[in-house]
Scaffold this active site. Sequence first.
Site, PDB file in Angstrom:
ATOM      1  N   LYS A 188       0.831  -1.202   0.000  1.00 53.93           N
ATOM      2  CA  LYS A 188       0.000   0.000   0.000  1.00 53.93           C
ATOM      3  C   LYS A 188       0.871   1.260   0.000  1.00 53.93           C
ATOM      4  O   LYS A 188       2.091   1.176   0.098  1.00 53.93           O
ATOM      5  CB  LYS A 188      -0.965  -0.047   1.184  1.00 53.93           C
ATOM      6  CG  LYS A 188      -1.892  -1.277   1.153  1.00 53.93           C
ATOM      7  CD  LYS A 188      -2.945  -1.207   0.057  1.00 53.93           C
ATOM      8  CE  LYS A 188      -3.568  -2.520  -0.374  1.00 53.93           C
ATOM      9  NZ  LYS A 188      -4.178  -3.377   0.607  1.00 53.93           N
TER      10      LYS A 188
HETATM   11  C1  LIG Z   1      -5.262  -4.482   0.901  1.00 47.03           C
HETATM   12  C2  LIG Z   1      -6.739  -4.368   0.881  1.00 47.03           C
HETATM   13  C3  LIG Z   1      -7.534  -4.773   1.957  1.00 47.03           C
HETATM   14  C4  LIG Z   1      -6.972  -5.481   3.147  1.00 47.03           C
HETATM   15  O1  LIG Z   1      -5.959  -4.806   3.756  1.00 47.03           O
HETATM   16  P1  LIG Z   1      -5.049  -5.565   4.836  1.00 47.03           P
HETATM   17  O2  LIG Z   1      -4.394  -4.465   5.591  1.00 47.03           O
HETATM   18  O3  LIG Z   1      -4.087  -6.409   4.062  1.00 47.03           O
HETATM   19  O4  LIG Z   1      -5.950  -6.382   5.695  1.00 47.03           O
HETATM   20  C5  LIG Z   1      -8.896  -4.550   1.887  1.00 47.03           C
HETATM   21  N1  LIG Z   1      -9.463  -4.000   0.807  1.00 47.03           N
HETATM   22  C6  LIG Z   1      -8.742  -3.621  -0.254  1.00 47.03           C
HETATM   23  C7  LIG Z   1      -9.424  -2.984  -1.417  1.00 47.03           C
HETATM   24  C8  LIG Z   1      -7.360  -3.802  -0.259  1.00 47.03           C
HETATM   25  O5  LIG Z   1      -6.635  -3.466  -1.326  1.00 47.03           O
END
Ligand SMILES: *Cc1c(COP(=O)(O)O)cnc(C)c1O
Length: 388
Positions: A188
Amino acid sequence: MDFNNETEFLPFSRPSISRAAMDEVVSCLESGWITTGPRVKKFEAALADYLGAPHVLAVSSATAGLHMMMLALDLKPGDEVITTPLTFAATLNVIVIAGGKPVLVDTAPDSLNIDAQKIARAITPRTRAIMPVHFAGAPVDLDPIYALAQKHNLRVIEDAAHAIGTEYKGKRIGSFGDVQIFSFHPNKNITTGEGGAIALRDTKLVERLSLLRFHGMDREAWDRFGKKGNQNYEIIYPGYKYNMMDIQAAIGLHQLPQLDAFNARRAELANRYTAELSKWDQFILPAQPAYPHKHAWHLYNPLLQTEKAGMDRDTFMSRLKENNIGTGLHYRAAHLFPYYRENFGFKPGDFPNAEKVADSILSLPLFPTLTDEAQDRVIRVMKKVLGR
Ligand SMILES: *Cc1c(COP(=O)(O)O)cnc(C)c1O
């Protein structure tokens, strides 16, 4: 690592961790307090300040945040939550885990986001919440969604995993609305290893989520074992173990001040991809929202035109990999996973826009330390693979 050498694998994503963040992790380890404590408090305050949110709760992942938020809806069997089929599986999974039914609305034909105009038709007396996803960091059209939510008394839970730094009509995602959930997974825009945060305004909900986050305990460990603390506690509610550690917050405290620069570099790279790929007939580039916005460019996702490319998306991705270029697949259509077909009766053809995208989309390398030269290498390999 500059990834200029063609024999070196160039990944689609790579976290940028500063030396200061590494030093902070060491300081945290040396401090004797490594789980939830002063660094998490400081990180939450810094996030609240950046986002313009009155309350921020740091959690162990965005999935944990989404899960707790679904639990806080107190769903009864048959209650529905509206979301998009073009998202990471977690968005749907948490609805089901909390006892709800995912009701999906197709993406708009020229966008990767849920078609806000089609949501009204999906609302039933059982609808409890709308969960839009700001895909790739392009904001969903929130005004019509909040208008619908107000009319039907629904919560809006924005899956903002891609959208830290995103702005909608001049306002930062997280600074207004109901609930926003951010992810700090290593792919992210900023990371804490694993981790996430919930931005919210409703103080009752803050209380509920704080309890769910840590065993349902009315005091967190830092408040009990610190010098000023009281070791006693009560269990108000059977809760989870979804707290963030100070070790994670130590990284986050140094990531957050870099976020705007990271996103600016992502935007530069996205513009460079667009300048090149808009000249090619093998790709459709996702249209950008017509309303004023700032894109966080979490992902850069062209859609491969199978006919013109002479190969399908999966073959194209394999060819790039053979040439040491990594790509990502965000996302396959969630409703077509076996669990969702078997338990909710979804089938191919239900959401044609999302399915078309899911069969042709790929995520090209995009991360703040990607150099122009390394990006040119990606483009060169793409040219070679497509015989341009
Ligand atoms: C990465 C992601 C999640 C989950 O995030 P985590 O921190 O890995 O639990 C949920 N929704 C979307 C759209 C994502 O890209």
